[in-house]
Design an enzyme around this catalytic site. Structure first.
Site, mmCIF file in Angstrom:
data_model
loop_
_atom_site.group_PDB
_atom_site.id
_atom_site.type_symbol
_atom_site.label_atom_id
_atom_site.label_comp_id
_atom_site.label_asym_id
_atom_site.label_seq_id
_atom_site.Cartn_x
_atom_site.Cartn_y
_atom_site.Cartn_z
ATOM 1 N N ALA A 65 0.956 -1.208 -0.039
ATOM 2 C CA ALA A 65 -0.039 0.022 -0.012
ATOM 3 C C ALA A 65 0.896 1.277 0.009
ATOM 4 O O ALA A 65 2.081 1.068 0.301
ATOM 5 C CB ALA A 65 -0.837 -0.058 1.314
ATOM 6 N N GLY A 109 0.242 -4.987 0.740
ATOM 7 C CA GLY A 109 -0.706 -5.164 0.031
ATOM 8 C C GLY A 109 -0.542 -5.742 -1.274
ATOM 9 O O GLY A 109 -1.346 -6.347 -1.919
ATOM 10 N N GLU A 112 -0.574 -9.388 -0.477
ATOM 11 C CA GLU A 112 -2.031 -9.533 -0.319
ATOM 12 C C GLU A 112 -2.782 -9.731 -1.579
ATOM 13 O O GLU A 112 -3.872 -10.510 -1.691
ATOM 14 C CB GLU A 112 -2.549 -8.571 0.778
ATOM 15 C CG GLU A 112 -1.886 -8.636 1.811
ATOM 16 C CD GLU A 112 -2.122 -7.506 2.960
ATOM 17 O OE1 GLU A 112 -1.951 -6.304 2.627
ATOM 18 O OE2 GLU A 112 -2.625 -8.071 4.142
ATOM 19 N N GLU A 132 4.895 -4.823 6.919
ATOM 20 C CA GLU A 132 4.153 -3.871 7.745
ATOM 21 C C GLU A 132 4.913 -3.779 8.965
ATOM 22 O O GLU A 132 4.885 -2.484 9.701
ATOM 23 C CB GLU A 132 2.869 -4.318 7.680
ATOM 24 C CG GLU A 132 1.851 -4.156 6.392
ATOM 25 C CD GLU A 132 1.979 -5.343 5.725
ATOM 26 O OE1 GLU A 132 2.729 -6.248 5.960
ATOM 27 O OE2 GLU A 132 1.127 -5.578 4.608
#
Ligand code: CO8
Length: 258
Positions: A65, A109, A112, A132
């Site tokens: 992200a 992300g 993911e 993260e």
């Protein structure tokens, strides 16, 4: 909708969606996730599309992200905006098969997103990770949940707690990816898989997707019952008659999605 952070090419029943924010290693921001969700909805609704490939660049599928976008958010903003939830819900609503074709970094992300696809084909240079923890947060769209189901607790804990990256060989050993190929072969391999899927009866393809995904949701007995019932129900299709007749007549099946 004209896209700026992704591209879409539809060829021979396969939609190839390429994440395209090269300056940020395809980091997922609001715009990219919005465009991706919109594009996937379009692919779902487009009869010409029978399989979808999501890919990035040679260097990065997606490096996570967008950290710059998230840095100054307060808890209340993060909570009330419910970042990426509508978009990931849309991704999960896609009933057509989705392949992640991963080269380079698939982090946070990005890892993911790859795991939201139905399977992952990667290059020898791929690196998967949930880093993260290094940012003072944790994975937010499946990195503690899907990764654990895919590779088991030991490796999921290791990756989420240490933030270390998993290379392609380890990812294949661990069951995170289905195939590892040289960089130059990635799209050829992914297209080959997608074309094979596109030739099948779409009804049984969609049933396979539902049934395999159900294995992650329900106890074994329930999953087996679901599988048996959908198996029975496929005898109501013309494609079942065609598939079995073609086998016995020693010819290629001509499926019509009926
Ligand atoms: N966000 C924003 N920008 C990024 C990101 C990112 N995740 N990753 C890379 N970039 C940018 C860099 O800032 C850099 O920009 P600039 O050239 O303007 O300085 C450019 O991309 C190139 O990156 P690097 O110079 O760092 O390239 P390197 O080859 O040296 O390193 C790495 C590549 C190792 C991939 C490195 O860029 C890196 O560590 N990136 C961050 C990886 C990361 O921590 N990802 C997790 C992010 S958090 C997350 O994904 C949470 C997901 C859950 C959201 C859920 C909401 C509910």
């Amino acid at each position: 909708m004209a896209y700026e952070t992704i591209t879409l090419d539809v060829d021979n029943h396969v939609a190839v969606i390429t994440l395209n924010r090269p300056d940020a290693l395809n980091a997922l921001n609001d715009q990219l996730m919005g465009e991706l969700a919109d594009c996937l909805k379009g692919c779902q609704d487009n009869e010409k599309v029978r399989c979808i490939i999501i890919t990035g660049s040679e260097k990065a599928f997606a490096a996570g992200a967008d950290i710059a976008m998230m840095k100054d958010k307060s808890f209340v903003e993060a909570f009330t905006e419910d970042l990426f939830t509508p978009e990931t819900d849309q991704i999960m609503r896609v009933r057509k098969p989705m392949i992640a074709a991963v080269s380079g970094y698939a982090l946070g992300g990005g890892c993911e997103l790859a795991m939201m696809c139905d399977f992952i084909i990667c290059t020898e240079t791929a690196k998967f990770g949930q880093p993260e923890i290094n940012l003072g947060v944790v994975a937010g769209i499946g990195g503690t949940q899907r990764l654990t189901r895919l590779v088991g607790k030991a490796k999921a804990m290791d990756m989420n707690l240490t933030g270390r990256f998993m290379d392609a060989a380890e990812a294949e050993r661990a069951g995170l990816v289905s195939r590892v190929v040289p960089v130059k072969k990635l799209m050829e391999e992914a297209m080959g898989a997608a074309q094979k899927i596109a030739e099948k009866s779409m009804v049984s393809v969609m049933v396979v997707k539902e049934a395999v995904n159900r294995a992650y949701e329900v106890p074994l007995r329930e999953g087996l019952l679901f599988e048996r019932r959908v198996f029975h129900s496929l005898f109501a299709t013309e494609d079942q008659k065609e598939g079995m007749s073609a086998f016995l007549e020693k010819r290629e099946a001509q499926f019509r999605d009926k």
